[in-house]
Design a protein around this motif. Structure first.
Motif, mmCIF file in Angstrom:
data_model
loop_
_atom_site.group_PDB
_atom_site.id
_atom_site.type_symbol
_atom_site.label_atom_id
_atom_site.label_comp_id
_atom_site.label_asym_id
_atom_site.label_seq_id
_atom_site.Cartn_x
_atom_site.Cartn_y
_atom_site.Cartn_z
ATOM 1 N N SER A 38 99.046 -62.995 63.101
ATOM 2 C CA SER A 38 98.579 -62.840 64.303
ATOM 3 C C SER A 38 98.465 -61.668 65.110
ATOM 4 N N SER A 39 99.734 -60.970 64.843
ATOM 5 C CA SER A 39 98.594 -59.305 65.050
ATOM 6 C C SER A 39 98.073 -58.929 65.466
ATOM 7 N N PHE A 40 96.841 -59.049 64.772
ATOM 8 C CA PHE A 40 95.364 -58.358 64.073
ATOM 9 C C PHE A 40 94.382 -59.389 64.442
ATOM 10 N N LEU A 41 94.874 -60.604 64.202
ATOM 11 C CA LEU A 41 93.314 -61.531 64.454
ATOM 12 C C LEU A 41 93.917 -62.445 65.938
ATOM 13 N N TYR A 42 92.493 -61.830 67.025
ATOM 14 C CA TYR A 42 92.391 -62.851 67.869
ATOM 15 C C TYR A 42 91.139 -63.818 67.993
ATOM 16 N N PRO A 43 90.953 -64.777 69.027
ATOM 17 C CA PRO A 43 89.551 -65.887 69.395
ATOM 18 C C PRO A 43 89.190 -65.236 68.840
ATOM 19 N N GLU A 44 88.796 -64.044 69.570
ATOM 20 C CA GLU A 44 87.266 -63.489 69.750
ATOM 21 C C GLU A 44 87.387 -62.443 68.739
ATOM 22 N N THR A 45 88.155 -62.258 67.222
ATOM 23 C CA THR A 45 88.233 -62.035 66.180
ATOM 24 C C THR A 45 87.171 -63.483 64.624
ATOM 25 N N THR A 46 87.380 -64.094 65.670
ATOM 26 C CA THR A 46 87.536 -65.553 64.447
ATOM 27 C C THR A 46 86.002 -66.227 65.420
ATOM 28 N N GLN A 47 85.064 -66.542 63.931
ATOM 29 C CA GLN A 47 84.316 -66.645 63.937
ATOM 30 C C GLN A 47 84.126 -67.371 63.071
ATOM 31 N N VAL A 48 83.595 -69.238 63.414
ATOM 32 C CA VAL A 48 83.688 -70.251 63.139
ATOM 33 C C VAL A 48 81.966 -71.562 63.201
ATOM 34 N N PRO A 49 80.737 -71.775 63.446
ATOM 35 C CA PRO A 49 80.576 -71.378 61.766
ATOM 36 C C PRO A 49 80.340 -69.513 61.452
ATOM 37 N N VAL A 72 77.217 -61.298 55.171
ATOM 38 C CA VAL A 72 78.517 -61.629 55.720
ATOM 39 C C VAL A 72 79.552 -60.519 56.129
ATOM 40 N N LEU A 73 80.249 -59.699 55.547
ATOM 41 C CA LEU A 73 80.425 -58.688 55.766
ATOM 42 C C LEU A 73 80.158 -57.877 56.774
ATOM 43 N N GLU A 74 78.759 -57.804 57.127
ATOM 44 C CA GLU A 74 78.185 -57.601 57.926
ATOM 45 C C GLU A 74 78.224 -57.994 59.515
ATOM 46 N N GLU A 75 78.545 -59.619 59.087
ATOM 47 C CA GLU A 75 79.423 -60.208 60.250
ATOM 48 C C GLU A 75 80.106 -60.371 60.679
ATOM 49 N N LEU A 76 81.184 -60.169 59.375
ATOM 50 C CA LEU A 76 82.869 -59.799 59.626
ATOM 51 C C LEU A 76 83.258 -58.759 60.308
ATOM 52 N N ILE A 77 82.228 -57.769 60.099
ATOM 53 C CA ILE A 77 82.402 -56.102 60.243
ATOM 54 C C ILE A 77 82.151 -56.232 62.191
ATOM 55 N N GLU A 78 80.595 -56.880 62.786
ATOM 56 C CA GLU A 78 80.877 -57.331 63.891
ATOM 57 C C GLU A 78 81.145 -58.071 64.582
ATOM 58 N N VAL A 79 81.745 -59.197 64.044
ATOM 59 C CA VAL A 79 83.115 -59.915 64.902
ATOM 60 C C VAL A 79 84.823 -59.293 65.164
ATOM 61 N N ALA A 80 84.684 -58.073 64.219
ATOM 62 C CA ALA A 80 85.498 -57.795 64.334
ATOM 63 C C ALA A 80 85.976 -56.476 65.894
ATOM 64 N N GLY A 81 84.490 -56.216 65.852
ATOM 65 C CA GLY A 81 83.450 -54.675 66.356
ATOM 66 C C GLY A 81 83.759 -55.366 68.095
ATOM 67 N N ARG A 82 84.147 -56.982 68.290
ATOM 68 C CA ARG A 82 84.262 -57.475 69.558
ATOM 69 C C ARG A 82 85.075 -56.564 70.271
ATOM 70 N N THR A 83 86.346 -56.599 69.681
ATOM 71 C CA THR A 83 87.508 -55.804 69.729
ATOM 72 C C THR A 83 87.896 -54.388 70.536
ATOM 73 N N TRP A 84 85.971 -53.583 69.873
ATOM 74 C CA TRP A 84 85.955 -52.351 70.325
ATOM 75 C C TRP A 84 86.938 -51.868 69.718
ATOM 76 N N GLN A 85 87.437 -51.956 68.675
ATOM 77 C CA GLN A 85 88.452 -50.740 68.158
ATOM 78 C C GLN A 85 87.876 -50.524 66.306
ATOM 79 N N VAL A 86 86.506 -50.834 66.184
ATOM 80 C CA VAL A 86 85.835 -50.589 65.496
ATOM 81 C C VAL A 86 85.088 -49.566 65.597
ATOM 82 N N TYR A 92 88.162 -63.510 60.460
ATOM 83 C CA TYR A 92 87.883 -64.758 59.723
ATOM 84 C C TYR A 92 86.705 -65.370 60.409
ATOM 85 N N GLY A 93 86.352 -65.485 59.427
ATOM 86 C CA GLY A 93 85.034 -66.388 59.843
ATOM 87 C C GLY A 93 84.709 -67.373 58.176
#
Length: 236
Positions: free
Chosen positions: A82-93, A102-116, A161-162
Motif C-alpha cells: 500500500s505504500s507504493f500502490l495508488y488508485p492512479e497506478t491501478t488499471q482495470v481493465p 502490457v509492460l508498456e502500459e504498466l510503466i505508463e500507469v506507474a508514470g501517472r505519479t510523475w515519479q518514473v 497493478y493491472g
C-alpha cells in the motif's frame, strides 16, 4: 567491484538467517558465493536474484521471515504494498494483448505519479529480466520487475497493478496464461525484497486471487489489494 561484496555475517543479518545454515548452503553450491582470501564473500545483486527464485517456493512463514529481515524507510505503517500502490497506478481493465504492450502500459500507469523518470530504461530493464527468467506464476499472476534497483530512473519506489480482459502468454510455467500483473519498481534491494515477500504472502491468502480477478474496476481492485496488505500487517 570488491568493495560491493558483503561477508557471511552481514548476509546472515540481512536475510535474518542462521550463519551456519548459510555457510552450509554456499559450501554445497546452493547459494552464490565467492572465495576471497579464504573467506566467503557475497555480491548483493547475486543474492537478490537467488532469493527471488527461492521465494517462489516459500510458504507464508518463510516469506514473513524475509519481510522481517528487510528494513525500508520508504514503507509507511508497515504496509509494503500500500505504500507504493495508488488508485492512479491501478488499471482495470488493461488494453494490452502482448507481453511488451502490457509492460508498456504498466510503466505508463506507474508514470501517472510523475515519479518514473526514465520509462524507456525501465522497459528495457524489465524486458531483460523477463528474458532471463519470466516472472509469471501458474495462478495467472506475474510480478515483472528489473533485475537490479533503478534509483536513477525513479523519484520513489512504485507499484502499478493491472488486469487484462483475457490471459496472455507471459512465460508462466506449463504455458499458463497470465491476466494479473504487479509491476514492482524499487530504488533499493531491501525495499524490493520486502515488496516481493509481501506480494507472495498476499497471493497465498485464501480467496484473494479470485476476489481480485472478479473486481470490475480499478478502484475496487485497489481496495482489495490494500485490504489484503492491511490484513497481513494486523495479523503479524
Amino acid at each position: 567491484m570488491a568493495h560491493e561484496f558483503i561477508t557471511l555475517e552481514q548476509l546472515a543479518e540481512q536475510l535474518g538467517r542462521d550463519r551456519r545454515d548459510l555457510e552450509k548452503q554456499v559450501s554445497r553450491g546452493r547459494l552464490p558465493g565467492h572465495r576471497v582470501e579464504g573467506q566467503w564473500r557475497f555480491h548483493p545483486a547475486e543474492i537478490t536474484q537467488w532469493l527471488e527464485m527461492e521465494m517462489r517456493g516459500y510458504n507464508d512463514v518463510e516469506l514473513l521471515e524475509v519481510e522481517e529481515a528487510q528494513v525500508s524507510a520508504e514503507v509507511e505503517g508497515g504496509l509494503p504494498v500500500s505504500s507504493f500502490l495508488y488508485p492512479e497506478t491501478t488499471q482495470v481493465p488493461m488494453e494490452g494483448k502482448t507481453k511488451r504492450s502490457v509492460l508498456e502500459e504498466l510503466i505508463e500507469v506507474a508514470g501517472r505519479t510523475w515519479q518514473v523518470w526514465e520509462p524507456a530504461a525501465i522497459l528495457s530493464a524489465v524486458q531483460e529480466r523477463e528474458s532471463v527468467i519470466p516472472t509469471g506464476y501458474e495462478n495467472g499472476v506475474a510480478i515483472p520487475h528489473p533485475r537490479t534497483p533503478m534509483a536513477d530512473a525513479l523519484g520513489e519506489s512504485m507499484i502499478s497493478y493491472g488486469r487484462t480482459q483475457s490471459g496472455i502468454a507471459f512465460g508462466a510455467p506449463k504455458r499458463q496464461l497470465t491476466d494479473m500483473f504487479f509491476l514492482v519498481l524499487c530504488r533499493d534491494s531491501r525495499t524490493h525484497l520486502l515488496v516481493l515477500a509481501r506480494l507472495g504472502r498476499m497471493l497465498q491468502l485464501p480467496g484473494f486471487i479470485d476476489e481480485l480477478r472478479e473486481a470490475e474496476d480499478s478502484r475496487t481492485s485497489y481496495e482489495i489489494i490494500c485490504q489484503a496488505d492491511n490484513r497481513l500487517t494486523e495479523e503479524a
